[in-house]
Structure formats: structure tokens, C-alpha cells
Design an enzyme around this catalytic site. Structure first.
Site, mmCIF file in Angstrom:
data_model
loop_
_atom_site.group_PDB
_atom_site.id
_atom_site.type_symbol
_atom_site.label_atom_id
_atom_site.label_comp_id
_atom_site.label_asym_id
_atom_site.label_seq_id
_atom_site.Cartn_x
_atom_site.Cartn_y
_atom_site.Cartn_z
ATOM 1 N N VAL A 57 -57.809 -45.467 -9.912
ATOM 2 C CA VAL A 57 -58.621 -45.765 -8.745
ATOM 3 C C VAL A 57 -58.712 -47.277 -8.607
ATOM 4 O O VAL A 57 -58.978 -47.977 -9.586
ATOM 5 C CB VAL A 57 -60.040 -45.165 -8.877
ATOM 6 C CG1 VAL A 57 -60.851 -45.415 -7.609
ATOM 7 C CG2 VAL A 57 -59.963 -43.683 -9.179
ATOM 8 N N LYS A 74 -57.244 -44.051 -4.371
ATOM 9 C CA LYS A 74 -56.900 -43.169 -5.480
ATOM 10 C C LYS A 74 -55.421 -42.821 -5.390
ATOM 11 O O LYS A 74 -54.943 -42.383 -4.343
ATOM 12 C CB LYS A 74 -57.749 -41.905 -5.454
ATOM 13 C CG LYS A 74 -59.242 -42.231 -5.491
ATOM 14 C CD LYS A 74 -60.081 -41.009 -5.747
ATOM 15 C CE LYS A 74 -61.557 -41.430 -5.881
ATOM 16 N NZ LYS A 74 -62.410 -40.366 -6.355
ATOM 17 N N GLY A 80 -56.765 -43.279 -15.601
ATOM 18 C CA GLY A 80 -56.661 -42.127 -16.478
ATOM 19 C C GLY A 80 -55.213 -41.820 -16.788
ATOM 20 O O GLY A 80 -54.301 -42.544 -16.388
ATOM 21 N N ASP A 98 -67.823 -29.632 -10.672
ATOM 22 C CA ASP A 98 -68.020 -30.612 -11.746
ATOM 23 C C ASP A 98 -69.137 -31.586 -11.383
ATOM 24 O O ASP A 98 -68.967 -32.803 -11.471
ATOM 25 C CB ASP A 98 -66.717 -31.356 -12.031
ATOM 26 C CG ASP A 98 -66.742 -32.076 -13.390
ATOM 27 O OD1 ASP A 98 -67.521 -31.636 -14.263
ATOM 28 O OD2 ASP A 98 -66.005 -33.048 -13.568
ATOM 29 N N GLY A 118 -53.623 -40.820 -13.194
ATOM 30 C CA GLY A 118 -53.834 -41.585 -11.978
ATOM 31 C C GLY A 118 -54.805 -42.717 -12.184
ATOM 32 O O GLY A 118 -55.311 -42.936 -13.282
ATOM 33 N N LEU A 161 -60.296 -50.118 -10.595
ATOM 34 C CA LEU A 161 -61.653 -49.669 -10.883
ATOM 35 C C LEU A 161 -61.688 -48.696 -12.055
ATOM 36 O O LEU A 161 -62.659 -48.636 -12.795
ATOM 37 C CB LEU A 161 -62.260 -48.986 -9.649
ATOM 38 C CG LEU A 161 -62.467 -49.870 -8.419
ATOM 39 C CD1 LEU A 161 -63.010 -49.041 -7.267
ATOM 40 C CD2 LEU A 161 -63.421 -51.018 -8.732
ATOM 41 N N GLY A 162 -60.630 -47.921 -12.214
ATOM 42 C CA GLY A 162 -60.577 -46.961 -13.306
ATOM 43 C C GLY A 162 -59.187 -46.400 -13.447
ATOM 44 O O GLY A 162 -58.409 -46.361 -12.489
#
Length: 776
Positions: free
Chosen positions: A89, A106, A84, A197, A87, A81-82
Site C-alpha cells: 500500500v 494498493k 506484505g 475481518d 502486495g 505505507l505498508g
């Protein structure tokens, strides 16, 4: 060949630790004397500074893709899904057959976890485990995969970012969803968690189930993965998103709940106006702070459409700017206060953010009652003519009909609430309670046909169904052992509550919320015993939500606060207490018990009712027995002693009922079981026999109560294990052990046969017979 794997691991660990420092260069000067290693870390830091969004779709072939199709604990990874720098997801689903669920999984990237990153990851797991709220993405599972990498399995929320969703929503719907966000943030603050955040990418809106639902994501997870998005910067206070950061956050000062209130104000500004209050693209920290210390333009001033600007002008402008005040002390003190002001605005009431002038309050009143005010003069004149013609003829008939209705209704209410509650705690009252509630129910059924549009009557009827359900088969109160009938009664009551109009007066709405909470609690407890604990948890959480709503609507009614405390105890029991069918989450159970105690302690001691004192004693007992069951005997001593002290005092009161007397027996029994674990068998026998005397007396007085007989059966089995359990203390008294085991098994089997829908009773009967058969 390049550097060995240990070189990369050391570089990753240093990189992770450097990210935690206000001055990474100074940190590296003291922590790294290897030029090659320092160059590697420096390259990682440079790459990190220019990294893109942590959750943007990754390029094919990235490190995260290697896990697609593989198992991670009980989960199988389906897609990325994503991704970085630290890490990723994933979308994953459960594969061990325990239940079906899709989650957002995650994980840290292979080779990345340095000590600091791992600490933050584990801390985030603990934080999320405490945040059980419908407006916060839930943590379903946490663990370590076969290669030693920790993972978090989170609720997968199908929805759009809140600002994207708002593009086609009305102002009222936007405010309704934003209030949900505030409630979720307020819940986190109550649990000592600050998000730090809050921004649209962390706020999703899902349309499933009718009313749009807001869900808050990533309580620290972006910081945890250290892959900030394209708008995120690092300061001495850690990562932040400049467009949503508070001035004190930019200065590197302490982050508090006021920081989240500021971010909520920025999100609300954008939600209402369609644009951000400031353009801070490329601003240095000094420029950013200077910008944030100036008041932004009012939301209504930046909206082009006149009708929309008029809708924002006044209250909403004032609310947004108060939330965004540069000085923390000038903002709303809590996220709840911000939500409450928006609720007042939606209801047409004066908001707290504006000065309460007479003109302003009158204007609010007129807006709330525009139609009534507009036609008042004409209506008065017309009514004067009409009423004069018909009043004399109709008044007598109306008064007679209303009097008959009121008498019948009061008789039913007296039977359900006054007479029923007066006898409910008396030994032997279960059959009498059943007759009272069934008769009153028949009255109310007839009355409801005559007053289907009477909200107060519907609430009375729902309360009657709750009492019927409790008497029929609530496993945690004196009942007739008919759990299937109980479930049907609770559902009928909930159906009546759902049919109430949304604009009830606060007092009536509070009564409805309290009754709704009791119905959800009853349904959840029955489901836990007849289906699975997991399926019951949603009902028990709905009970807590309803109780909390009652507290907000009637804050001076202390019973609502105690109901909320009891709701947390119920949820804790079925999350992880060994005395109940549970979801095997003891840490989560302890969190619920702590919340219950905090609520009880918020009630001044002189004003604590017998009910409040009972809940306090129950809470201590639950904590102590949970610690004992986990082998932490030292932690169990203080709460069990405190529970017993409270319960003995309550049982000695002249107004003590059968439940309070039973609680005193349980308090004594708990100390006996603890004494067994500590090897103090003489003390254990005295305590267990004293408790059994109480249980026998209550069961003899109320033989129709399944709960009283079940408690007695547990007492027999505890004595059997003390006297002759081959794997326990085994005091060498087999005849007494066999007698108690046989009696406990007999009672449980009779209860199970009388209530075949209760899986919990079937299991207890089987276990009791196993105990009986193994004692020789």
C-alpha cells in the site's frame, strides 16, 4: 544462473492457488509434479505462515520501494505505507491534472498475481465500487499500470485506530463513533457484502471537521493481498483474526452478517473496557472454539476504575454480551439493530437487549428526566401560588398574541405547502409558483424574527427556501432559469437546518431530515450543472444520508422511503448517466438505480403514491437508456418498455400532473431512440413525433419554464438526427432535419443566454448549433 523467470511465475501462481485450499498439501499433490517447483511453493507457504503484519512499515530496499517516485496510471507513488508478502500500500497523488487528491494505492507485488489472486483483486474492486458510504473508505480509481499490474486507489484516511483514539475519549464519544461503524457495516450488509475481518486495525477515527468520524477499511483487502497480520490464521473458511472471530468462523462454517455482528461486539467490548474479552494467544483451533463458546466476563467486571465500571454496568454490559452471543441466532439480527440499541442507551431510553420490566422502564424514565423528577413536587407547589396570581391577567393577552401568530404562520404554511403544491403540477404554473413562494417567504422571514427558537418554524422556513430554489433554477424541474439564485436559496435553507437543536422529537427530527435531504439534492443538482459532477456528488450523498435518517426516525412514513429512492436516482444520474453531466461511472450509476428500485418495491403496491410510481418509472427509464447508450440494446428493451407502461398509466390517472405527463412523453421518446438503434426507423419516427407533441403542449402551456423548453429542444434535435444526421440513419429529409435542428439550437441558445451561470446549458447550446450546422 538461477531458474528462469517463468519458473518463479509458475511458483507464484501455484502458491496463490494453494492459499485458497483447506489442505494446501493435498492440492500440491495433484497440481504439481515438479519436485523443484513443489519445493519452491512449499518454501513460500512456510514463509507465508510465519509472515508479519501486512501493513507494518517495510524494511528499506524491499520490492515495494522500487515503485516510489514512479507513475501508476494517473497516480505518482510518493511513499510506501505498508508491505506484505503479496502486495503493498502506497501514498500517491494525482498527476494528470484532472483534480488534486492523495490516495492509498494498493497493488500486488511484481510477478505475484496468479489467477486466483487476480480474480480476488478484481472482485474486490467491484465490491468497493458498490460501497459508497461516508463511513467506508472510498474507491476513487481502479486500473492497470504499464506493466499489467492492477491497482486500487482508495481514500487515504488520516486517523488513529479506534482503540487508540478511545483512550482519551468519553464513553459517550466512544459509543457515538462505534454507532458510525455499525451504520457503515449495515450499509455493506444491505449491499450483500460481509467484511469478515472487523478489528481495530481496520477501523480508523479521523478528527477532521469537528465531530470524530469513523471509517471502515479493507473490505476483503487483507484476504485479497494474502498477507495476514500477525494475529491472522487460515482455516477451512479462509483467513481470520482469532481475537475477533466468531465461533462459526473458527469451525469453518458459512460466514454471514451475524459473523460481523459478533466481531462488532468484540470491538465494542475492547472499546469500552480497554481489553479483549479473551486471551487466545497461541490457541489451537480446537482450543479457540472451546474458548469462544464460553461467555466472557462482563466489560464492567474487568474495569478497575469504579466510576467507569458503574457507567458500563447494566445496559452496556447487556448490549455487548448480546452482540457476542456464541450462537448466531441469539445475537442482534443486524448491525443496524445493534446501533439502534446504542442510540437508545445514549438517549436514556430502554434498550431492546434487556427485559422490559416495569422497574427497568421507570428507572430509564427517571434517568432521562432526573432534574424534572427531582424538583417536581417543589415546582408544583410553587407554581400553584404563582400561576394563581398571574393566570387571569396574562391568559387573555397571551391567547390573543398566540392566535395572531398562529394565523399568520398557518397562512404562510398554506401558501408554501398546500396552495403551492396544488398548482405546482399544472401546466403554466411556473410564474404563479414563483409569486406564491416569494410572498410566503416574506411572511416567514418576518415570523422567524419573532420565533427564532421555534424548531418547527425553522423547518418550515427551510422548506420554503427549498421551494424557492426549485422555482428559481432547479435544472430538473420547471424553473425560471436562475441557477445562481437557486444555489443561494438552498444554502440559506441548510443554514436554518444546521441551527436546530439536537434533541428534537422523532417526528420533528424526521421532518428536518427530509427537508435537509431535499436541500442537499437541490444544491447538488445545481452544482452539477454549474460546476462539475464530481463536486456535486458529495452533496447528493449527503441528501441520501439525510433521507435515510428520516426513514429511521419515521419508518411508517412511506414518503421518506420514496425520497430515499429518488436520492439514489439523482446520485446515479450524476455518477454516470449520459443524459446528465456525469462522472463517467456508469456501473456505479446502475448500482444506485437498483437501490432505488428495491426501495420502491419495499412499499406495498396498494400504498404506492403517484410520487412513488413516478420514481419507479424514472428508474426503469434511466437503466434502459444507460444500457442503450452503452450499446447493450438487448438489456435496454425490458426496462424501457416497463418504464413506458408505468408512465402511460400514470399520465392517464385523473390526478396526473404536468410532470407525469412529461414523463409519459419521455417514455415514448426512449422507445423511439431505441428503435433508431435497432434500425426500425418508421417506429422511431412515430414515437419521437408523439413525444414531441407532448413536449410542445407543455412548453406552450408554461413558456416561462426553462425545463419545459429544454425538453422540447431535445425533442427537436432527436428528430433532426433521425431525418438528416450524416453519421446517423439520415432518412433523406434534409429540410425537416434543418428545421428541427435550427429550432432546437434556438431554444438552447436562448436558455443559455438567460442563465449564464449554467455551464451545462452553454455546452448544450454549443452542441445544438454544431448539429444544426452539420446538417446540409
Amino acid at each position: 544462473m538461477g531458474p528462469d523467470p517463468s519458473f518463479h511465475r509458475r511458483a507464484a501462481a501455484l502458491f496463490a492457488d494453494a492459499l485458497d485450499q483447506a489442505d494446501p498439501e493435498a492440492f500440491l499433490d495433484g497440481a504439481c509434479d515438479d519436485d523443484a517447483l513443489r519445493a519452491e511453493v512449499r518454501e513460500l507457504l512456510d514463509a507465508h505462515a510465519t509472515a508479519g503484519d501486512a501493513l507494518t512499515p517495510p524494511e528499506a530496499g524491499g520490492l515495494a520501494d522500487a515503485l516510489v517516485g514512479r507513475g501508476v496510471g494517473p497516480w505518482q507513488v510518493d511513499a510506501v505505507l505498508g508491505e506484505g508478502g503479496m502486495g503493498a500500500v502506497y501514498r500517491a497523488h494525482r498527476v494528470d491534472g484532472a483534480y488534486r487528491r492523495e490516495v492509498a494505492l494498493k497493488m500486488l507485488q511484481p510477478g505475484v498475481p496468479g489467477a486466483a489472486v487476480l480474480r480476488r483483486f478484481l472482485a474486490e474492486r467491484d465490491v468497493l465500487a458498490r460501497l459508497e458510504h461516508p463511513g467506508i473508505a472510498r474507491l476513487y480509481d481502479a486500473g492497470v499500470d504499464a506493466e499489467g499490474r492492477p491497482f486500487l486507489a482508495m481514500e487515504l484516511v488520516p486517523g488513529a485506530q479506534i482503540t487508540a483514539w478511545a483512550e482519551t475519549a468519553s464513553v459517550e464519544d466512544r459509543l457515538d463513533v462505534f454507532v458510525q461503524v455499525c451504520d457503515a457495516v449495515a450499509f455493506a450488509h444491505q449491499n450483500l457484502v460481509v467484511h469478515r475481518d472487523l478489528k481495530p486495525s481496520n477501523l480508523l477515527v479521523t478528527e477532521g471537521g469537528g465531530r470524530p468520524r469513523a471509517v471502515v477499511l479493507d473490505f476483503g483487502i487483507a484476504k485479497l493481498l494474502d498477507a495476514p497480520d500477525a494475529e491472522t490464521t487460515r482455516t477451512g473458511a479462509g483467513p481470520l483474526t482469532p481475537a475477533y472471530a466468531a465461533p462459526e468462523q473458527v469451525r469453518g462454517e458459512s460466514v454471514t452478517t451475524a459473523t460481523d455482528v459478533y466481531a462488532l461486539g468484540v470491538v465494542l467490548y475492547e472499546l469500552l473496557s480497554g481489553r479483549r474479552p479473551y486471551d487466545v494467544t497461541g490457541a489451537s483451533p480446537t482450543e479457540l472454539e472451546r474458548t469462544l463458546m464460553t461467555q466472557p466476563a462482563r466489560p464492567s467486571a474487568v474495569v478497575a476504575e469504579r466510576a467507569h465500571a458503574r457507567r458500563l454496568r447494566g445496559d452496556l454490559d447487556t448490549v455487548v454480551l448480546k452482540a457476542m452471543a456464541a450462537e448466531p441466532e441469539r445475537r442482534y439480527p443486524t448491525a443496524s439493530a445493534l446501533a439502534d440499541d446504542l442510540r437508545r442507551h445514549l438517549a436514556g431510553e430502554p434498550v431492546a437487549a434487556r427485559l422490559p420490566t416495569t422497574r427497568y422502564r421507570v428507572t430509564r424514565f427517571v434517568r432521562r428526566h432526573r432534574v424534572g423528577v427531582g424538583v417536581a413536587a417543589a415546582a408544583v407547589a410553587l407554581l400553584a401560588v404563582v400561576v394563581a396570581a398571574y393566570t387571569l391577567r396574562l391568559r387573555a393577552e397571551r391567547d390573543r398574541a398566540e392566535a395572531r401568530f398562529a394565523i399568520a404562520r398557518e397562512a404562510a404554511r398554506a401558501m408554501i405547502y398546500d396552495v403551492h403544491d396544488a398548482v405546482a403540477g399544472l401546466p403554466g404554473a411556473t410564474p404563479a409558483r414563483a409569486v406564491l413562494v416569494d410572498r410566503a417567504q416574506a411572511y416567514l422571514d418576518e415570523l422567524s424574527a419573532q420565533a427564532a427558537d421555534d424548531p418547527a418554524l425553522r423547518i418550515d422556513l427551510a422548506g420554503a427556501y427549498r421551494r424557492v430554489g426549485d422555482v428559481e433554477g432547479s435544472p430538473i424541474s420547471n424553473n425560471l432559469g436562475r441557477t445562481a439564485d437557486a444555489r443561494a436559496s438552498y444554502l440559506r435553507g441548510l443554514g436554518l437546518i444546521r441551527g436546530l437543536p439536537p434533541d428534537l422529537p422523532d417526528s420533528l427530527a424526521a421532518a428536518a431530515a427530509s427537508t435537509e435531504g431535499q436541500l442537499w439534492k437541490g444544491l447538488g443538482v445545481v452544482v452539477a450543472h454549474t460546476a462539475t459532477p464530481d463536486s456535486a456528488l458529495a452533496h447528493l450523498r449527503r441528501a441520501i444520508d439525510a433521507y435515510a435518517r428520516a426513514v429511521r426516525l419515521a419508518p411508517d412514513d412511506l414518503d421518506h422511503r420514496v425520497d430515499l429512492a429518488a436520492g439514489h436516482v439523482n446520485l446515479g444520474d450524476y455518477l454516470g448517466h449520459p443524459y446528465f453531466p456525469n462522472a463517467e461511472r456508469p456501473d456505479a450509476a446502475l448500482v444506485q438505480y437498483a437501490r432505488a428500485r428495491a426501495l420502491i418495491e419495499s412499499v406495498p403496491e396498494p400504498e404506492r403514491s403517484l410520487y412513488a410510481l413516478r420514481i419507479d418509472g424514472i428508474t426503469y427509464e434511466r437503466e434502459g437508456n444507460l444500457h442503450r447508450s452503452r450499446g447493450d440494446l438487448d438489456a435496454a428493451v425490458a426496462p424501457l418498455r416497463r418504464s413506458n407502461e408505468l408512465r402511460q398509466l400514470i399520465a392517464a390517472r385523473p390526478d396526473a400532473d404536468a410532470d407525469a405527463i412529461r414523463d409519459a412523453g419521455i417514455g415514448t421518446e426512449a422507445l423511439g431512440l431505441l428503435a433508431i438503434e435497432r434500425g426500425r426507423f418508421g417506429e422511431a419516427e412515430r414515437s419521437l413525433l408523439a413525444a414531441q407533441t407532448v413536449y410542445q403542449r407543455l412548453a406552450d402551456a408554461d413558456p416561462k419554464s426553462a425545463n419545459a423548453r429544454q425538453t422540447l429542444a431535445f425533442g427537436h434535435l432527436n428528430l433532426a438526427r433521425l431525418y438528416g444526421d450524416p453519421d446517423g440513419p439520415d432518412l433523406g429529409r434534409p429540410a425537416e432535419a434543418r428545421r428541427h435542428a435550427a429550432e432546437g439550437a434556438r431554444i438552447f441558445r436562448a436558455l443559455a443566454e438567460a442563465d449564464p451561470d449554467n455551464d451545462r446549458l452553454q455546452s448544450l447550446a454549443d452542441d445544438a448549433e454544431t448539429t444544426r450546422d452539420r446538417i446540409r
